[in-house]
Design a protein around this motif. Structure first.
Motif, PDB file in Angstrom:
ATOM      1  N   GLU A   1       0.831  -1.206   0.000  1.00  0.00           N
ATOM      2  CA  GLU A   1       0.000   0.000   0.000  1.00  0.00           C
ATOM      3  C   GLU A   1       0.870   1.263   0.000  1.00  0.00           C
ATOM      4  O   GLU A   1       0.555   2.243  -0.684  1.00  0.00           O
ATOM      5  CB  GLU A   1      -0.930  -0.012   1.218  1.00  0.00           C
ATOM      6  N   ALA A   2       1.962   1.238   0.745  1.00  0.00           N
ATOM      7  CA  ALA A   2       2.852   2.395   0.780  1.00  0.00           C
ATOM      8  C   ALA A   2       3.507   2.630  -0.577  1.00  0.00           C
ATOM      9  O   ALA A   2       3.624   3.773  -1.039  1.00  0.00           O
ATOM     10  CB  ALA A   2       3.912   2.202   1.857  1.00  0.00           C
ATOM     11  N   ALA A   3       3.933   1.552  -1.226  1.00  0.00           N
ATOM     12  CA  ALA A   3       4.584   1.694  -2.529  1.00  0.00           C
ATOM     13  C   ALA A   3       3.637   2.324  -3.541  1.00  0.00           C
ATOM     14  O   ALA A   3       4.028   3.208  -4.333  1.00  0.00           O
ATOM     15  CB  ALA A   3       5.071   0.332  -3.017  1.00  0.00           C
ATOM     16  N   LEU A   4       2.387   1.892  -3.542  1.00  0.00           N
ATOM     17  CA  LEU A   4       1.425   2.437  -4.496  1.00  0.00           C
ATOM     18  C   LEU A   4       1.132   3.910  -4.224  1.00  0.00           C
ATOM     19  O   LEU A   4       1.004   4.718  -5.148  1.00  0.00           O
ATOM     20  CB  LEU A   4       0.146   1.612  -4.442  1.00  0.00           C
ATOM     21  N   ALA A   5       1.044   4.265  -2.962  1.00  0.00           N
ATOM     22  CA  ALA A   5       0.799   5.674  -2.619  1.00  0.00           C
ATOM     23  C   ALA A   5       2.005   6.541  -2.978  1.00  0.00           C
ATOM     24  O   ALA A   5       1.849   7.651  -3.512  1.00  0.00           O
ATOM     25  CB  ALA A   5       0.474   5.796  -1.132  1.00  0.00           C
ATOM     26  N   ILE A   6       3.213   6.061  -2.711  1.00  0.00           N
ATOM     27  CA  ILE A   6       4.422   6.821  -3.042  1.00  0.00           C
ATOM     28  C   ILE A   6       4.573   6.925  -4.556  1.00  0.00           C
ATOM     29  O   ILE A   6       5.016   7.969  -5.080  1.00  0.00           O
ATOM     30  CB  ILE A   6       5.655   6.171  -2.387  1.00  0.00           C
ATOM     31  N   ARG A   7       4.198   5.882  -5.283  1.00  0.00           N
ATOM     32  CA  ARG A   7       4.227   5.943  -6.745  1.00  0.00           C
ATOM     33  C   ARG A   7       3.390   7.124  -7.255  1.00  0.00           C
ATOM     34  O   ARG A   7       3.810   7.888  -8.135  1.00  0.00           O
ATOM     35  CB  ARG A   7       3.689   4.623  -7.302  1.00  0.00           C
ATOM     36  N   ASP A   8       2.201   7.298  -6.683  1.00  0.00           N
ATOM     37  CA  ASP A   8       1.324   8.391  -7.099  1.00  0.00           C
ATOM     38  C   ASP A   8       1.911   9.753  -6.714  1.00  0.00           C
ATOM     39  O   ASP A   8       1.797  10.731  -7.458  1.00  0.00           O
ATOM     40  CB  ASP A   8      -0.055   8.235  -6.475  1.00  0.00           C
ATOM     41  N   GLN A   9       2.562   9.824  -5.545  1.00  0.00           N
ATOM     42  CA  GLN A   9       3.178  11.079  -5.128  1.00  0.00           C
ATOM     43  C   GLN A   9       4.349  11.443  -6.040  1.00  0.00           C
ATOM     44  O   GLN A   9       4.558  12.612  -6.375  1.00  0.00           O
ATOM     45  CB  GLN A   9       3.627  10.983  -3.668  1.00  0.00           C
ATOM     46  N   ALA A  10       5.107  10.432  -6.473  1.00  0.00           N
ATOM     47  CA  ALA A  10       6.272  10.679  -7.323  1.00  0.00           C
ATOM     48  C   ALA A  10       5.874  11.200  -8.701  1.00  0.00           C
ATOM     49  O   ALA A  10       6.629  11.951  -9.345  1.00  0.00           O
ATOM     50  CB  ALA A  10       7.099   9.407  -7.457  1.00  0.00           C
ATOM     51  N   GLU A  11       4.705  10.810  -9.185  1.00  0.00           N
ATOM     52  CA  GLU A  11       4.238  11.294 -10.495  1.00  0.00           C
ATOM     53  C   GLU A  11       4.160  12.816 -10.524  1.00  0.00           C
ATOM     54  O   GLU A  11       4.359  13.435 -11.578  1.00  0.00           O
ATOM     55  CB  GLU A  11       2.858  10.707 -10.807  1.00  0.00           C
ATOM     56  N   GLN A  12       3.898  13.418  -9.381  1.00  0.00           N
ATOM     57  CA  GLN A  12       3.741  14.872  -9.326  1.00  0.00           C
ATOM     58  C   GLN A  12       5.039  15.626  -9.561  1.00  0.00           C
ATOM     59  O   GLN A  12       5.019  16.829  -9.823  1.00  0.00           O
ATOM     60  CB  GLN A  12       3.150  15.278  -7.967  1.00  0.00           C
ATOM     61  N   VAL A  13       6.181  14.931  -9.468  1.00  0.00           N
ATOM     62  CA  VAL A  13       7.474  15.606  -9.662  1.00  0.00           C
ATOM     63  C   VAL A  13       8.214  15.048 -10.876  1.00  0.00           C
ATOM     64  O   VAL A  13       9.407  15.299 -11.049  1.00  0.00           O
ATOM     65  CB  VAL A  13       8.350  15.500  -8.396  1.00  0.00           C
ATOM     66  N   GLY A  14       7.508  14.281 -11.723  1.00  0.00           N
ATOM     67  CA  GLY A  14       8.104  13.821 -12.968  1.00  0.00           C
ATOM     68  C   GLY A  14       8.830  12.502 -12.902  1.00  0.00           C
ATOM     69  O   GLY A  14       9.634  12.192 -13.788  1.00  0.00           O
ATOM     70  N   LEU A  15       8.580  11.695 -11.873  1.00  0.00           N
ATOM     71  CA  LEU A  15       9.181  10.367 -11.770  1.00  0.00           C
ATOM     72  C   LEU A  15       8.124   9.299 -12.009  1.00  0.00           C
ATOM     73  O   LEU A  15       6.997   9.398 -11.491  1.00  0.00           O
ATOM     74  CB  LEU A  15       9.805  10.148 -10.386  1.00  0.00           C
ATOM     75  N   ASP A  16       8.483   8.265 -12.755  1.00  0.00           N
ATOM     76  CA  ASP A  16       7.596   7.132 -13.018  1.00  0.00           C
ATOM     77  C   ASP A  16       8.139   5.927 -12.250  1.00  0.00           C
ATOM     78  O   ASP A  16       9.107   5.296 -12.674  1.00  0.00           O
ATOM     79  CB  ASP A  16       7.548   6.841 -14.520  1.00  0.00           C
ATOM     80  N   LEU A  17       7.542   5.645 -11.106  1.00  0.00           N
ATOM     81  CA  LEU A  17       7.965   4.503 -10.287  1.00  0.00           C
ATOM     82  C   LEU A  17       7.137   3.291 -10.686  1.00  0.00           C
ATOM     83  O   LEU A  17       5.925   3.260 -10.491  1.00  0.00           O
ATOM     84  CB  LEU A  17       7.797   4.816  -8.796  1.00  0.00           C
ATOM     85  N   ASN A  18       7.803   2.306 -11.241  1.00  0.00           N
ATOM     86  CA  ASN A  18       7.151   1.088 -11.729  1.00  0.00           C
ATOM     87  C   ASN A  18       7.064   0.078 -10.593  1.00  0.00           C
ATOM     88  O   ASN A  18       8.036  -0.625 -10.296  1.00  0.00           O
ATOM     89  CB  ASN A  18       7.956   0.503 -12.903  1.00  0.00           C
ATOM     90  N   VAL A  19       5.915   0.018  -9.918  1.00  0.00           N
ATOM     91  CA  VAL A  19       5.755  -0.837  -8.741  1.00  0.00           C
ATOM     92  C   VAL A  19       5.656  -2.295  -9.160  1.00  0.00           C
ATOM     93  O   VAL A  19       4.812  -2.673  -9.981  1.00  0.00           O
ATOM     94  CB  VAL A  19       4.504  -0.418  -7.937  1.00  0.00           C
ATOM     95  N   ARG A  20       6.532  -3.122  -8.572  1.00  0.00           N
ATOM     96  CA  ARG A  20       6.579  -4.551  -8.882  1.00  0.00           C
ATOM     97  C   ARG A  20       6.341  -5.350  -7.600  1.00  0.00           C
ATOM     98  O   ARG A  20       7.014  -5.128  -6.590  1.00  0.00           O
ATOM     99  CB  ARG A  20       7.932  -4.941  -9.480  1.00  0.00           C
ATOM    100  N   LEU A  21       5.388  -6.279  -7.652  1.00  0.00           N
ATOM    101  CA  LEU A  21       5.048  -7.097  -6.488  1.00  0.00           C
ATOM    102  C   LEU A  21       5.892  -8.360  -6.499  1.00  0.00           C
ATOM    103  O   LEU A  21       5.776  -9.195  -7.394  1.00  0.00           O
ATOM    104  CB  LEU A  21       3.558  -7.454  -6.501  1.00  0.00           C
ATOM    105  N   GLY A  22       6.741  -8.516  -5.477  1.00  0.00           N
ATOM    106  CA  GLY A  22       7.638  -9.654  -5.395  1.00  0.00           C
ATOM    107  C   GLY A  22       7.080 -10.789  -4.557  1.00  0.00           C
ATOM    108  O   GLY A  22       6.012 -10.682  -3.940  1.00  0.00           O
ATOM    109  N   ASN A  23       7.821 -11.869  -4.516  1.00  0.00           N
ATOM    110  CA  ASN A  23       7.471 -13.059  -3.746  1.00  0.00           C
ATOM    111  C   ASN A  23       7.612 -12.751  -2.255  1.00  0.00           C
ATOM    112  O   ASN A  23       8.704 -12.418  -1.785  1.00  0.00           O
ATOM    113  CB  ASN A  23       8.396 -14.218  -4.147  1.00  0.00           C
ATOM    114  N   LYS A  24       6.516 -12.867  -1.506  1.00  0.00           N
ATOM    115  CA  LYS A  24       6.577 -12.505  -0.089  1.00  0.00           C
ATOM    116  C   LYS A  24       7.484 -13.428   0.709  1.00  0.00           C
ATOM    117  O   LYS A  24       8.007 -13.034   1.766  1.00  0.00           O
ATOM    118  CB  LYS A  24       5.174 -12.480   0.517  1.00  0.00           C
ATOM    119  N   ASP A  25       7.702 -14.655   0.237  1.00  0.00           N
ATOM    120  CA  ASP A  25       8.543 -15.600   0.975  1.00  0.00           C
ATOM    121  C   ASP A  25      10.027 -15.320   0.795  1.00  0.00           C
ATOM    122  O   ASP A  25      10.840 -15.705   1.641  1.00  0.00           O
ATOM    123  CB  ASP A  25       8.231 -17.033   0.540  1.00  0.00           C
TER     124      ASP A  25
END
Length: 516
Positions: A374-398
């Motif tokens: 949830e934090a990564a997705l929210a920070i991704r949206d915040q970063a868009e406002q300053v011209g950064l494209d953060l490509n959120v990738r969901l990894g293996n939790k184990d």
């Protein structure tokens, strides 16, 4: 890795909002919370529920890895020291400690304490316990912290005095004595089917993955428990723990979700206790490789984060904002540094200076811990406002934590509580084993070594402040907030320390608890 799109995030947010909307309707009927607990009294059996590990659970205190195993170990055993609410070491079986002038020899005086079978706790038991933990080939939890001890050259001065010789000067050596898993067992112990410790409760019975029962130790050095018995049961499903608490089958439920806390804390059915400064939330940037080898881009990340919004949305208000440094509220924390807030204009300028405008950067996260995704997705949206494209990738939790150690340039991060010394030594030195930001600075290492080589508390605090100032301006961690550890208790349960973070002395400690 699985890429996360905005639709998935919005669906998650909507479902959370719906759950909270329903909870408000439930909670509105009885504002003001549960009634005050009565005066301390003796007697009764407390039933506490934790998540468990099934048939693989053990009573060997040196093999603890689960919260339920830590709770059982606390009931049966003691350490020489444990962490206070500010993560400073507090004497336990150690009555006092005295370092030599060069901080390489520490003399520990033991309390007059006895094991459950009547034998006194001796220096030989301490040395044997530490030898077992640090034995070659083992991977016991406390091994790394205790490896600073030169055990062959340490000795028992007498039955109540241990002299530890260290491999290097270490002013914070009592932190090692307090580390998780550093419990003292009788010399020669190899069988833990009917364990004997020096803790507040004596062993009665144990079914792995099901239930543990212990009885009051009337000879406990810190005073006998108020409870007659302590029962710890396994309930892996959080909703089942809540329902058992509501139905009166248990008296204490460990690790409740934010949604459950919001649902029940104001309707008077159960007491919801929020233990502060228990989890720290952030992200880790690799400072030794593009694009975060540019200090301007790291500083842009510091300035683009909306910490207040993350605490509201990700932590649902159950926590406090951070200031990009680990351990707010802990001993030696650099509280003098100004609180950062979101500054999008400054962040945009720094992104341009770094030549990163419009850049796509992989941002790794997972469901390995609550709030990472949830934090990564929210920070991704915040970063868009300053011209950064953060490509959120969901990894293996184990495998997430090992995966991001080497293979990630930007990753969601979370940590439980530990002393500032441990955070630095484990994560920020050139030799650190879990250096997830690849922060390697000889001058930083020298400051740490100097801090561990001085007996002057004020000088040590100043050195820690200088190390944190480097991290604040130039580091690879963004610590945006801290969250509470949430437990539930029946209305008649008293004596729970509501200011004790998880993994400290008073957390999951039941010898001072009573049933009104």
């Amino acid at each position: 890795m699985q890429n996360l799109d905005r639709r998935g995030f919005l669906g998650l947010a909507a479902s959370t909002a719906a759950a909270l909307s329903g909870s408000s309707a439930l909670a509105g009927c009885a504002p003001g919370g549960a009634p005050a607990v009565g005066r301390p009294k003796r007697g009764g059996r407390l039933r506490a529920a934790f998540s468990g590990g099934g048939a693989s659970e053990v009573l060997d205190p040196h093999e603890t890895s689960l919260y339920i195993e830590i709770a059982r170990s606390k009931a049966l055993y003691d350490k020489l020291a444990d962490y206070g609410n500010d993560m400073s070491p507090q004497p336990r079986l150690a009555e006092r400690w005295e370092p030599s002038a060069d901080l390489r020899t520490w003399r520990i005086t033991l309390r007059q304490a006895t094991f459950h079978d009547g034998r006194p706790v001796r220096s030989a038991d301490v040395l044997a316990s530490y030898a077992r933990i640090t034995a070659p080939g083992g991977s016991r939890r406390a091994k790394a912290s205790l490896s600073v001890i030169d055990l062959p050259n340490s000795r028992a001065v007498d039955d109540r005095t241990v002299e530890f010789r260290l491999e290097r000067p270490y002013a914070e050596f009592p932190n090692a004595l307090a580390t998780l898993g550093a419990y003292i067992v009788p010399e020669g112990t190899t069988d833990f089917s009917r364990p004997v410790g020096s803790g507040p409760f004596k062993f009665v019975s144990f079914e792995p993955g099901k239930s543990f029962l212990a009885a009051r130790n009337p000879d406990y050095f810190d005073g006998p428990p108020l409870l007659d018995e302590l029962q710890i049961v396994v309930t892996n499903d959080e909703s089942a723990r809540v329902n058992a608490l509501l139905g009166g089958q248990i008296d204490y439920a460990n690790d409740l979700t934010l949604t459950s806390a919001r649902t029940y804390e104001s309707n008077g059915q159960i007491r919801v206790l929020r233990l502060p400064r228990s989890n720290f939330h952030g992200l880790a940037m690799k400072v030794d490789r593009p694009p975060f080898d540019r200090i301007e881009l790291r500083q842009a990340m510091f300035h683009l984060i909306d910490r207040e919004e993350l605490v509201r949305s990700v932590l649902q208000g159950s926590g406090q904002i951070g200031n990009d440094l680990y351990g707010r509220g802990y001993r030696y924390y650099a509280a003098h540094l100004p609180q950062r807030g979101q500054d999008l204009d400054r962040a945009r300028s720094l992104v341009r200076e770094a030549g990163a405008e419009g850049m796509t950067i992989d941002f790794d996260t997972s469901e390995a811990s609550t709030g990472l995704k949830e934090a990564a997705l929210a920070i991704r949206d915040q970063a868009e406002q300053v011209g950064l494209d953060l490509n959120v990738r969901l990894g293996n939790k184990d495998t997430y934590w090992s995966d991001i150690s080497e293979g990630s340039v930007l990753a969601s991060y979370r940590s439980g509580g530990m002393p500032l010394d441990s955070h630095i030594s484990q994560r920020l030195l050139t030799t650190s084993t879990t250096n997830n930001t690849a922060w390697r600075r000889p001058e930083f290492d020298e400051l740490y070594d100097a801090a561990q080589s001085t007996t002057d508390e004020g000088e040590r605090a100043e050195l820690y402040a200088r190390m944190q100032e480097q991290q604040f301006h130039d580091g690879g961690f963004v610590w945006w907030g801290s969250s509470d550890w949430i437990v539930g208790a029946a209305g008649n349960v008293g004596g729970i320390d509501e200011q004790a973070p998880a993994n400290t002395l008073e957390w999951a400690r039941f010898d001072g608890v009573w049933l009104a």
